[in-house]
Design a protein around this motif. Sequence first.
Motif, short mmCIF file in Angstrom:
data_model
loop_
_atom_site.label_atom_id
_atom_site.label_comp_id
_atom_site.label_asym_id
_atom_site.label_seq_id
_atom_site.Cartn_x
_atom_site.Cartn_y
_atom_site.Cartn_z
N THR A 1 -41.91 -10.91 26.70
CA THR A 1 -41.15 -12.06 26.45
C THR A 1 -39.88 -12.07 25.89
O THR A 1 -39.37 -13.02 25.77
N THR A 2 -39.54 -10.84 25.52
CA THR A 2 -38.13 -10.56 24.78
C THR A 2 -37.17 -10.27 25.79
O THR A 2 -37.37 -9.22 26.56
N VAL A 3 -36.26 -11.12 25.84
CA VAL A 3 -34.88 -10.59 26.59
C VAL A 3 -33.81 -10.36 25.63
O VAL A 3 -33.38 -11.04 24.69
N THR A 4 -33.15 -9.41 25.89
CA THR A 4 -31.92 -9.07 25.19
C THR A 4 -30.83 -8.97 26.26
O THR A 4 -30.94 -8.51 27.30
N ALA A 5 -29.58 -9.05 25.65
CA ALA A 5 -28.26 -9.09 26.69
C ALA A 5 -27.15 -8.85 25.63
O ALA A 5 -27.02 -9.22 24.57
N VAL A 6 -26.13 -8.37 26.45
CA VAL A 6 -25.00 -8.37 25.86
C VAL A 6 -24.10 -9.69 26.56
O VAL A 6 -23.90 -9.59 27.76
N VAL A 7 -23.19 -10.64 25.87
CA VAL A 7 -22.62 -11.34 26.46
C VAL A 7 -21.21 -11.19 26.01
O VAL A 7 -20.61 -11.09 24.74
N SER A 8 -20.11 -11.24 26.72
CA SER A 8 -18.74 -10.84 26.69
C SER A 8 -18.02 -12.36 26.43
O SER A 8 -18.12 -13.34 26.97
N ASP B 1 -39.97 -5.08 32.01
CA ASP B 1 -40.00 -3.75 32.08
C ASP B 1 -41.20 -3.37 31.27
O ASP B 1 -41.48 -1.98 30.86
N GLY B 2 -42.18 -4.27 30.80
CA GLY B 2 -43.25 -4.18 30.07
C GLY B 2 -44.31 -3.52 30.67
O GLY B 2 -44.74 -2.28 29.93
N ASP C 1 -45.40 0.27 29.33
CA ASP C 1 -46.89 0.75 29.08
C ASP C 1 -47.45 1.77 29.94
O ASP C 1 -48.10 2.71 29.31
N ALA C 2 -46.87 1.87 31.06
CA ALA C 2 -47.34 2.83 32.04
C ALA C 2 -46.78 4.45 31.63
O ALA C 2 -47.37 5.40 31.57
N ALA C 3 -45.45 4.28 30.86
CA ALA C 3 -45.02 5.72 30.54
C ALA C 3 -45.67 6.02 29.21
O ALA C 3 -45.94 7.14 29.15
N LEU C 4 -45.86 4.92 28.34
CA LEU C 4 -46.62 5.46 27.11
C LEU C 4 -47.96 5.86 27.40
O LEU C 4 -48.37 7.00 26.91
N ARG D 1 -24.18 -9.68 30.43
CA ARG D 1 -24.18 -8.15 30.77
C ARG D 1 -25.23 -7.50 30.14
O ARG D 1 -25.81 -7.93 29.24
N GLU D 2 -25.82 -6.43 30.77
CA GLU D 2 -26.65 -5.51 30.35
C GLU D 2 -28.08 -6.47 29.76
O GLU D 2 -28.67 -6.18 28.79
N ILE D 3 -28.23 -7.13 30.70
CA ILE D 3 -29.59 -7.98 30.37
C ILE D 3 -30.78 -7.32 30.87
O ILE D 3 -31.04 -6.55 31.71
N HIS D 4 -31.97 -7.24 29.87
CA HIS D 4 -33.06 -6.59 29.79
C HIS D 4 -34.30 -7.62 29.22
O HIS D 4 -34.06 -8.34 28.66
N ARG D 5 -35.42 -7.32 29.89
CA ARG D 5 -36.66 -7.81 29.46
C ARG D 5 -37.83 -7.15 29.38
O ARG D 5 -38.03 -6.11 30.17
N VAL D 6 -38.75 -7.07 28.10
CA VAL D 6 -39.84 -6.45 28.07
C VAL D 6 -40.67 -7.41 27.36
O VAL D 6 -40.68 -8.15 26.54
#
Length: 273
Positions: A37-44, A92-93, A97-100, A30-35
């Motif tokens: 090459t780094t991927v973060t997630a929550v696993v139940s 989302d990299g 970058d565009a937002a920054l 759940r809640e998996i994200h990527r920026v």
Amino acid sequence: MDVTEEMVRGVCTDAVFERGERYLTEGRVREIHRVDTTVTAVVSGSRQYDVRVDLATDGFAPRCDCPYDGLGACKHVVAVLLRCVDDPPTDDGDRLDAALNGTDVDELRAFLREELVTDANLRDRFLARVGASTRRSVDELRTSIDRRFEEQNPEYDVVFEPSDFTQWFNLANEYREQGQYASAATVYRALVESLDDNMERVDGAYDHFSSAFSRALDGYVDCVTAAERNADAVTDAVAFLEERVTSGTPFLAEHFEKAAVELREKLGEQSDE
């Protein structure tokens, strides 16, 4: 980079791979994200576990706060990696970058300062990044590290699962990269003291805590050696290690003794140069 099933199998045992497959099938990632090459997630699982992997690093440099201490990656990491094989999360990299790039410098500065005011950990990392030395003492740092042990099992005085010390190791590493070795040594010493004093509370995941202790102790010796310290500071470092031989956790005494010998030898070599 593209992740393949073969690559995932290479970082875990067959049994763990099967469990990771099942976790993915059951929708536990759940809640998996990527920026980048780094991927973060929550696993139940039995609770919610935080997972992080780096798709560009050999072996994926996995991190999970679960109590697994077997060979290779845990089932939570495997589930996340297999998700990256079957259905990779959007990167989302570029959006970041565009937002920054599109944000006014003063607005960005105001936002950063607001976050730094309320987030002490982020503030420490930021100040370390810009080359400022720490103003926090070993005792002050220990307070937050000790709290991590207390948070693990607040109803009992026993720790059954691993504690995540990443923020302090990252802080120490940031100081090292900026050449602030004395500050890094302060962080490592706080970790060493806290782990030593709390080790007898540990009733599970011994490899995890022993590994963290060894990493902190090695970092302390390396940074004391690298720092430009006066004679009194060096004497204090050696005395600290020797005192812990008798006052600390009995089965860690040998580690402190070896560290004291190593530190004396390194400092002796420096004085001969």
